[in-house]
Enzyme design. Structure first.
Site, PDB file in Angstrom:
ATOM      1  N   THR A 169       7.898   6.319   6.895  1.00 45.10           N
ATOM      2  CA  THR A 169       9.231   6.640   7.396  1.00 45.10           C
ATOM      3  C   THR A 169       9.862   5.411   8.046  1.00 45.10           C
ATOM      4  OG1 THR A 169       8.276   8.769   7.963  1.00 45.10           O
ATOM      5  CG2 THR A 169      10.489   8.345   8.741  1.00 45.10           C
ATOM      6  N   PHE A 170       9.048   4.631   8.738  1.00 40.47           N
ATOM      7  CA  PHE A 170       9.614   3.550   9.530  1.00 40.47           C
ATOM      8  C   PHE A 170       9.204   2.157   9.040  1.00 40.47           C
ATOM      9  CE2 PHE A 170       8.946   7.172  12.448  1.00 40.47           C
ATOM     10  CZ  PHE A 170      10.266   7.401  12.805  1.00 40.47           C
ATOM     11  N   SER A 171       8.345   2.105   8.025  1.00 38.08           N
ATOM     12  CA  SER A 171       7.794   0.799   7.696  1.00 38.08           C
ATOM     13  C   SER A 171       7.198   0.760   6.295  1.00 38.08           C
ATOM     14  CB  SER A 171       6.690   0.475   8.701  1.00 38.08           C
ATOM     15  OG  SER A 171       5.730   1.501   8.668  1.00 38.08           O
TER      16      SER A 171
ATOM     17  N   LYS B  54       1.895  -3.948   8.798  1.00 31.55           N
ATOM     18  CA  LYS B  54       3.062  -3.070   8.735  1.00 31.55           C
ATOM     19  C   LYS B  54       4.331  -3.878   8.934  1.00 31.55           C
ATOM     20  CE  LYS B  54       2.485   0.752  10.777  1.00 31.55           C
ATOM     21  NZ  LYS B  54       2.217   1.632  11.900  1.00 31.55           N
TER      22      LYS B  54
ATOM     23  N   VAL C 204       3.773  -0.837   4.316  1.00 33.86           N
ATOM     24  CA  VAL C 204       2.449  -1.325   4.694  1.00 33.86           C
ATOM     25  C   VAL C 204       1.838  -2.156   3.566  1.00 33.86           C
ATOM     26  CG1 VAL C 204       0.144  -0.651   5.442  1.00 33.86           C
ATOM     27  CG2 VAL C 204       2.117   0.665   6.180  1.00 33.86           C
TER      28      VAL C 204
ATOM     29  N   LEU D  10       0.830  -1.207   0.000  1.00 33.43           N
ATOM     30  CA  LEU D  10       0.000   0.000   0.000  1.00 33.43           C
ATOM     31  C   LEU D  10       0.864   1.255   0.000  1.00 33.43           C
ATOM     32  CD1 LEU D  10      -2.755  -0.989   2.583  1.00 33.43           C
ATOM     33  CD2 LEU D  10      -2.996  -0.823   0.122  1.00 33.43           C
TER      34      LEU D  10
ATOM     35  N   ASP E  71       5.695  10.951  14.915  1.00 32.52           N
ATOM     36  CA  ASP E  71       5.632  11.192  13.474  1.00 32.52           C
ATOM     37  C   ASP E  71       4.225  11.632  13.064  1.00 32.52           C
ATOM     38  OD1 ASP E  71       6.448  11.338  10.870  1.00 32.52           O
ATOM     39  OD2 ASP E  71       6.496   9.185  10.506  1.00 32.52           O
TER      40      ASP E  71
END
Ligand SMILES: *[C@@H]1O[C@H](CO)[C@@H](O)[C@H](O)[C@H]1NC(C)=O
Ligand SMILES: *[C@@H]1O[C@H](CO)[C@@H](O)[C@H](O)[C@H]1NC(C)=O
Ligand SMILES: *[C@@H]1O[C@H](CO)[C@@H](O)[C@H](O)[C@H]1NC(C)=O
Ligand SMILES: *[C@@H]1O[C@H](CO)[C@@H](O)[C@H](O)[C@H]1NC(C)=O
Ligand SMILES: *[C@@H]1O[C@H](CO)[C@@H](O)[C@H](O)[C@H]1NC(C)=O
Ligand SMILES: *[C@@H]1O[C@H](CO)[C@@H](O)[C@H](O)[C@H]1NC(C)=O
Ligand SMILES: *[C@@H]1O[C@H](CO)[C@@H](O)[C@H](O)[C@H]1NC(C)=O
Ligand SMILES: *[C@@H]1O[C@H](CO)[C@@H](O)[C@H](O)[C@H]1NC(C)=O
Ligand SMILES: *[C@@H]1O[C@H](CO)[C@@H](O)[C@H](O)[C@H]1NC(C)=O
Length: 889
Positions: free
Chosen positions: A618-620, A636, A622, A614, A735
């Protein structure tokens, strides 16, 4: 007029192509068309052949050559080799895209280049030697790629380098000696690589070095004195290396040095008294070294000191009373040393102290009754010392405390009932291993946010008060080894606890003890022992398994980053092998009524398919996962694990479980997790209407559904409510952005990424600063100085989201002009002579007088939230009230 312009245009093209033919130059227009064919740059005119007007392009005065090319943040991929034919380029920014493969060696032909930013891509291979030909280069940023090999010696010709950034790659070898010979070098970052050897001992001796960040490498040798030689250093980060030797006395030359982070090394010796000359010091972190001697009282002269972390060293002596002069001190972390004496009364004058960690020392005084004069205290950690006397009743005045650790001391007296006043207490209350006696105060039952309560190994007597059932958040409890008696109140957290939590008391009975209350006067000893030993065995097996799982997670997540990078290189192969379903190591669904509907194997399978992706946060990353039951999940996959996470891994699952219990309709809570191979997946509900960012910025392009003002106001209010709740439970979001606000089928907003605040802690060591600052455009201005995300910082980021809602503009946009973001653009409206109405989205504000009035009122709120002074911003709760008022009027 049009005809004239056309003629002029043809003339310009004609002249320039002619001169190019004459001069034998490459035609930049043709090159740009080829580049566009290769990269498909959004906004590059198909119809308009006047390329100097295309987005991201600046031409020279004669409008014939491209001198600046800015293609950052456009999600581009493809072959960038052609760009090297734009021979007049002085500035090239390709940062934050999806470029991969080697950096073209032909970039070395861009002899005019002064600025080159290739950061935040997936460029791999070696740094090309040909880059040494860029003699005019002043800014070189290759950070956040996958570059390997050594820093090539050819770069020594880049004599003009001012700003040199190669952090977060996989570079090895050592830092070449010539780096110290670069006479203009001000900024050098090479953190998060695999660099070895010593730092050149001339670094900073010929140039005014202001920022040096080399954390998370394997560098050794001593900290070179040269970096302090010219006294201009402002930021020094060497955390997590193998540096040895002393902290140089010459550190005192750098009056403007604000941040020193050199923890997790092998440094020895004492802290030089000259530290007192560093008047700008705000952040001093030297934990986990072998430093010794006294804590020098000269720190007291550093009036801006905000954080002092000397943990896990060999410091001795007492806390110098002079530290009480540090009015800005927020964290004083001295744990794991050999300090003794009292907690000096003078320290109580540090009104801004938020964290006092004295644990694991030899402090042998008493707890001052005025301890709560430090009214901002959130963490009071005094465990594992030799502290005597009673816990003062005044402890109840520390109303902001989140964690109170007093275990393993020589505390006497009883537990003051005033502890029940500390309604914010939530992480832990630990009074274990002391000499406390008397009853358990029923007032503890008021601590309805507390997760962990440990009063074990004291001489507490009486019953476990039934009022403790008020501790609605309790997960861990330990009453063992006291003199408690009577029935264990029936309360789910108690009955779910291992019975070891109640062992060793005088006469506790009932669940979970295998000792029914009716037997209390007539125990069937044999039977009892039988069952106990059976349960002990189960408990031992259980805890062994838990240790095994958490160790496994630590190890696996440690490997994750590297493996993921490998995996992304060989993505094709991974896809091909998807039929070999990986084995799940651990996984759980926290929400009871979803357990049936979620198939963890199907979750894993869904994340192996690229087509389910999707978005990339910033961190993952999805993914969408459709369960056999029909339930749709958003999954995630954590990426780019920060090294700080690894140290806190064993807490991760517990934190997730706790967050899953946070009940608020405007928050996205985790509903489960899966760990397989080296991958961690977090499960969430899937939200039909995407993100607020998509709603605001994508729908306007494609003229799909455009949200009206009442919808926007209710979204703004919902987001504010979610954040106010987070702040209420003392969680700071890391975030906040419109991309992290999800919308359900009714456009009800839900704030996502709340886990990140628990999995990443910016105040702990090595997290690269940019990795935790949040998203571009939403970062509060004070962050650059404090390096801490705070509640007022969250309010600022929320203010940016509110401005997006009001203006339908992106937080960062070229249209605002150079160095101007949405906040500055809006705040600058009066000085440009623009009225607020010109700032608002006119397609909404002109619909009705009522809408316009409400939008103006909301704009006022947004302006307050984005005030540059954190103290002037309203609290999130107040923001909710103000927005609700707008709706009602
Ligand atoms: C380009 O020209 C075509 C036909 O001449 C027109 O339909 C299209 O809208 C134009 N595109 C832009 C972006 O101006
Ligand atoms: C380039 O853009 C400027 C400003 O947007 C405009 O005034 C000018 O006419 C454009 N030139 C051409 C040739 O399209
Ligand atoms: C512009 O063109 C003129 C004449 O062709 C040349 O002398 C001058 O150097 C050029 N200027 C730039 C900035 O390229
Ligand atoms: C990129 O294009 C150049 C020619 O423009 C070619 O020589 C080079 O091999 C290409 N690189 C890749 C990785 O395809
Ligand atoms: C660099 O330019 C020279 C000519 O100036 C050319 O011969 C060479 O092929 C170019 N190098 C690369 C790697 O494109
Ligand atoms: C890369 O470094 C340059 C300075 O060399 C800086 O201006 C730029 O903002 C950096 N890029 C990113 C994406 O941080
Ligand atoms: C650095 O500069 C010094 C002094 O100018 C010179 O002796 C030395 O050779 C230089 N080293 C490198 C590696 O360029
Ligand atoms: C302390 O910080 C303030 C605010 O940034 C700054 O103005 C002041 O100069 C600093 N004091 C010293 C001694 O550096
Ligand atoms: C605390 O310990 C120090 C060092 O062991 C000792 O000198 C001092 O007398 C002790 N103070 C108290 C109050 O026990």
């Amino acid at each position: 007029m049009m005809g004239f312009l056309c003629c002029l245009f043809l003339l310009v093209v004609g002249v320039s192509s002619k001169s190019q033919v004459v001069g034998g130059e490459v035609n930049d227009g043709a090159t740009l068309l080829s580049i566009n064919r290769e990269l498909d740059v959004p906004g590059w005119g198909v119809n308009n052949t006047y390329y100097c007007n295309w987005t991201g392009i600046h031409c020279d005065l004669n409008q014939s050559f491209v001198v600046r090319l800015d293609l950052s943040r456009l999600q581009l991929r493809g072959n960038v080799t052609l760009i090297s034919e734009l021979k007049a380029l002085r500035r090239l920014d390709l940062s934050s895209n999806n470029f991969y493969g080697p950096i073209p060696s032909s970039f070395g032909n861009l002899s005019e280049l002064e600025f080159l930013d290739l950061s935040l891509n997936k460029f791999g291979g070696f740094i090309p030697r040909e880059m040494g030909r860029l003699r005019n280069l002043r800014y070189l940023n290759l950070s956040n790629n996958m570059l390997v090999g050594e820093i090539p010696d050819e770069l020594k010709s880049l004599k003009k380098l001012d700003d040199f950034q190669i952090s977060t790659n996989k570079l090895n070898g050592s830092i070449p000696y010539w780096v110290g010979n670069l006479t203009n070098l001000r900024v050098f970052t090479a953190y998060e690589n695999q660099l070895v050897g010593e730092v050149p001992d001339n670094l900073g001796s010929v140039s005014e070095l202001t920022l040096l960040n080399l954390h998370s490498n394997q560098l050794e040798g001593s900290i070179p004195k040269s970096i302090f030689a010219l006294g201009k250093l402002e930021v020094l980060v060497l955390t997590q290396n193998k540096f040895s030797g002393d902290i140089p006395e010459s550190i005192g030359n750098c009056k403007g040095l604000s941040s020193v982070r050199i923890g997790n090394n092998d440094l020895v010796g004492v802290i030089p008294k000259a530290i007192g000359n560093v008047s700008g010091l705000t952040y001093f972190e030297v934990d986990n070294n072998h430093l010794s001697g006294d804590i020098v009282s000269e720190f007291a002269q550093c009036s801006n000191l905000t954080l002092l972390n000397l943990a896990s060293n060999g410091f001795t002596g007492v806390i110098p009373p002079a530290l009480g002069q540090l009015m800005n001190l927020q964290e004083l972390i001295l744990s794991g040393n050999s300090l003794f004496g009292d907690i000096p009364n003078s320290i109580l004058a540090c009104k801004n102290l938020n964290k006092l960690d004295l644990s694991n020392n030899r402090f042998n005084g008493t707890i001052p009754s005025e301890i709560c004069n430090m009214s901002r205290l959130q963490y009071l950690l005094l465990d594992q010392n030799s502290i005597k006397g009673e816990i003062p009743h005044e402890i109840g005045n520390c109303v902001k405390l989140l964690e109170l650790q007093m275990g393993s001391n020589y505390l006497t007296g009883s537990i003051p009932s005033e502890i029940g006043h500390i309604r914010n207490l939530q992480i832990a209350l630990n009074l274990s291993f002391n000499h406390l006696h008397g009853p358990l105060p029923p007032e503890l039952g008021k601590l309805d946010k507390l997760v962990s309560l440990d009063v074990s190994n004291n001489q507490l007597s009486g019953n476990i008060p039934p009022a403790l059932k008020g501790m609605l958040s309790l997960i861990e409890v330990n009453f063992s080894n006291n003199l408690l008696a009577g029935p264990v109140p029936s309360f789910v957290p108690f009955q779910k606890s291992p019975n070891s939590s109640f062992f060793g008391n005088k006469g506790l009975c009932g669940d979970p003890l295998s000792f029914p209350c009716e037997n209390i006067n007539n125990p069937d000893g044999k039977n009892y022992h039988h069952r106990v030993s059976y349960r002990i065995i189960l408990a031992v097996i259980g805890s062994g398994l838990a240790v095994f799982i958490s160790v496994t997670i630590v190890v696996l997540l440690f490997m994750m980053r590297e493996r993921q990078e490998k995996a992304s290189k060989t993505a094709g192969i991974v896809d091909g092998a998807a039929s070999n379903q990986p084995t799940i190591i651990a996984g759980n669904v926290f929400v009871e009524n979803l357990k049936q509907a979620i198939d963890l194997d199907a979750v894993v399978k869904a994340t192996l398919k690229e087509s389910n992706k999707l978005n990339c946060g910033t961190f993952s990353t999805v993914y969408k996962a459709i369960m056999p039951s029909g339930l749709i999940l958003s999954v995630k996959r954590l990426k780019s694990m920060d090294r700080t996470i690894i140290h806190h891994q064993s807490k991760m699952i517990r934190e997730l479980e706790r967050l899953s219990k946070l009940c608020h309709e405007n928050l996205v809570r985790p509903i489960g997790f899966v760990i397989y191979e080296d991958v961690a997946l977090l499960l969430h509900h899937y939200f039909l209407n995407g993100t607020l960012a998509q709603l605001l910025h994508e729908s306007t392009k494609q003229s799909e559904y455009r949200p009206d003002w009442p919808t926007r106001l209710s979204i703004a209010t919902g987001v504010a409510e979610g954040l106010a709740f987070l702040h209420h439970v003392a969680i700071i979001h890391l975030d906040i952005s419109s991309g992290n606000v999800l919308l359900d089928a009714d456009f009800k907003p839900l704030v996502g990424e709340i886990e990140i605040s628990k999995l990443l802690d910016p105040s702990k060591g090595t997290a690269s600063i940019s990795a935790v600052a949040g998203s571009f455009g939403y970062i509060p201005p004070e962050y650059a100085y404090t390096m801490q995300v705070t509640a007022p910082g969250n309010v600022y980021s929320y203010g940016v989201v509110l401005l997006e809602i009001l203006t339908t503009r992106l937080p960062v946009d070229e249209e605002f002009g150079e160095g101007v973001d949405l906040v500055k653009w809006v705040h600058g409206a009066p000085s440009r002579g623009e009225t607020p109405e010109q700032i608002l989205d006119a397609r909404l504000s002109t619909v009705s007088f009522g809408w316009r009035k409400e939008m103006l009122a909301a704009l006022k709120v947004a302006l307050l939230c984005t005030d540059s002074t954190p103290a002037k911003r309203p609290k999130m709760k107040k923001v909710v009230e103000m927005l609700q008022e707008i709706k009602q009027n």
